[in-house]
Write an enzyme that holds these catalytic residues in place. Structure first.
Site, short mmCIF file in Angstrom:
data_model
loop_
_atom_site.label_atom_id
_atom_site.label_comp_id
_atom_site.label_asym_id
_atom_site.label_seq_id
_atom_site.Cartn_x
_atom_site.Cartn_y
_atom_site.Cartn_z
N CYS A 94 6.16 9.70 -0.43
CA CYS A 94 4.86 9.24 0.08
C CYS A 94 3.70 10.07 -0.46
CB CYS A 94 4.85 9.21 1.61
SG CYS A 94 6.16 8.20 2.32
N GLY B 139 5.32 0.82 4.71
CA GLY B 139 4.32 0.29 3.78
C GLY B 139 4.19 -1.20 3.99
N PHE C 150 9.62 -1.11 6.52
CA PHE C 150 9.97 0.26 6.88
C PHE C 150 11.28 0.68 6.24
CE2 PHE C 150 11.75 -2.33 10.39
CZ PHE C 150 13.07 -1.88 10.40
N GLY D 239 0.82 -1.20 0.00
CA GLY D 239 0.00 0.00 0.00
C GLY D 239 0.86 1.25 0.00
N VAL E 250 4.72 6.63 -3.37
CA VAL E 250 6.10 6.40 -3.79
C VAL E 250 7.05 6.59 -2.62
CG1 VAL E 250 6.39 8.82 -4.51
CG2 VAL E 250 7.86 7.08 -5.49
#
Length: 249
Positions: free
Chosen positions: A190, A160, A172, A81, A84
């Protein structure tokens, strides 16, 4: 033997993203199948690479994938999920492969646990990490992160996750040295416009090594899930996966 279930911690050093992605998927498959009996944490650094999550917006990649590749930065679309993010040397990347059926079947809870582990991991370096309401990750800022005067300013770590059958992978990215920070100018981290990225060493005001933070991250990730960290050599991990993949008679 540990008193609590183990978290098998494999330190892989500088590893190409594609190889690490294949490895974590293999660990996750084995964990789902029950062929690996314990949760696993892979700790790595990556050469410069941008990863695109399922929610990546075109505006988060202003240079485009081809221009990034021309600059020596790999680009991967992945199943996690989020938007970027970027990995580069000097950043500690952790991939927890955790069976939430043995903990709590709640991905939001899982994300908060990973945040908590990183907040605890950076504290011994004099860095007060905290949360930012509405955003996943770990931040630094003004005031006490646990108090009402807390104002998050700079992002220290991105998180994510993807899960199947309640087994997690991806994980992470914690900036340790200042080296990765220049790469973030190539993307909108992000998908958060105007976000300022920071690093443990920058916040601490002194040099900090990735291996130092990796020790703390392994210890605290195990702690938040009620596990005992147990080192797992890379060749032992390969052997474990080979045995898991071998056909049964």
């Amino acid at each position: 033997m540990p008193d609590s279930p183990a978290l098998l911690v494999a330190r892989l050093g500088l590893t190409p993203y594609a190889a690490a992605l294949d490895l974590q998927r293999a660990v996750a498959r084995a964990r789902i199948a029950g062929a690996v009996a314990e949760d696993v944490l892979l700790l790595v650094e990556h050469p410069p690479v941008v990863t695109l999550g399922r929610r990546t917006q075109a505006s988060s990649l202003p240079l485009g994938a081809e221009l990034l590749r021309a600059r020596g930065v790999e680009v991967f679309e992945v199943e996690r999920g989020g938007d970027v993010t970027l990995h580069a040397p000097g950043q500690l990347v952790g991939y927890p492969v955790v069976d939430l059926k043995r903990h709590r079947k709640d991905l939001h809870w899982y994300l908060r646990q990973v945040e908590e582990a990183l907040i605890r991991a950076v504290a011994p370096f004099g860095v007060a990490g905290g949360r930012h309401t509405g955003y996943t990750g770990v931040w630094t800022g003004d005031g006490d992160p646990t108090g009402p005067d807390w104002t998050p300013r700079r992002k220290l770590a991105s998180i994510g996750v993807h899960a199947r059958d309640w087994v997690t992978w991806h994980g992470f990215a914690l900036n340790v040295t200042a080296e990765p920070l220049g790469y973030f100018d190539l993307i909108v981290p992000c998908g958060i416009a105007g976000v300022e990225m920071t690093a443990v060493a920058r916040e601490a005001g002194r040099p900090v090594r990735v291996d130092e933070v990796a020790d703390a991250a392994a210890r605290e990730t195990a702690a938040v899930f009620g596990l005992t960290p147990v080192p797992l050599a890379p060749d032992a991990l390969d052997a474990m996966l080979a045995e898991a993949a071998a056909p049964t008679a």
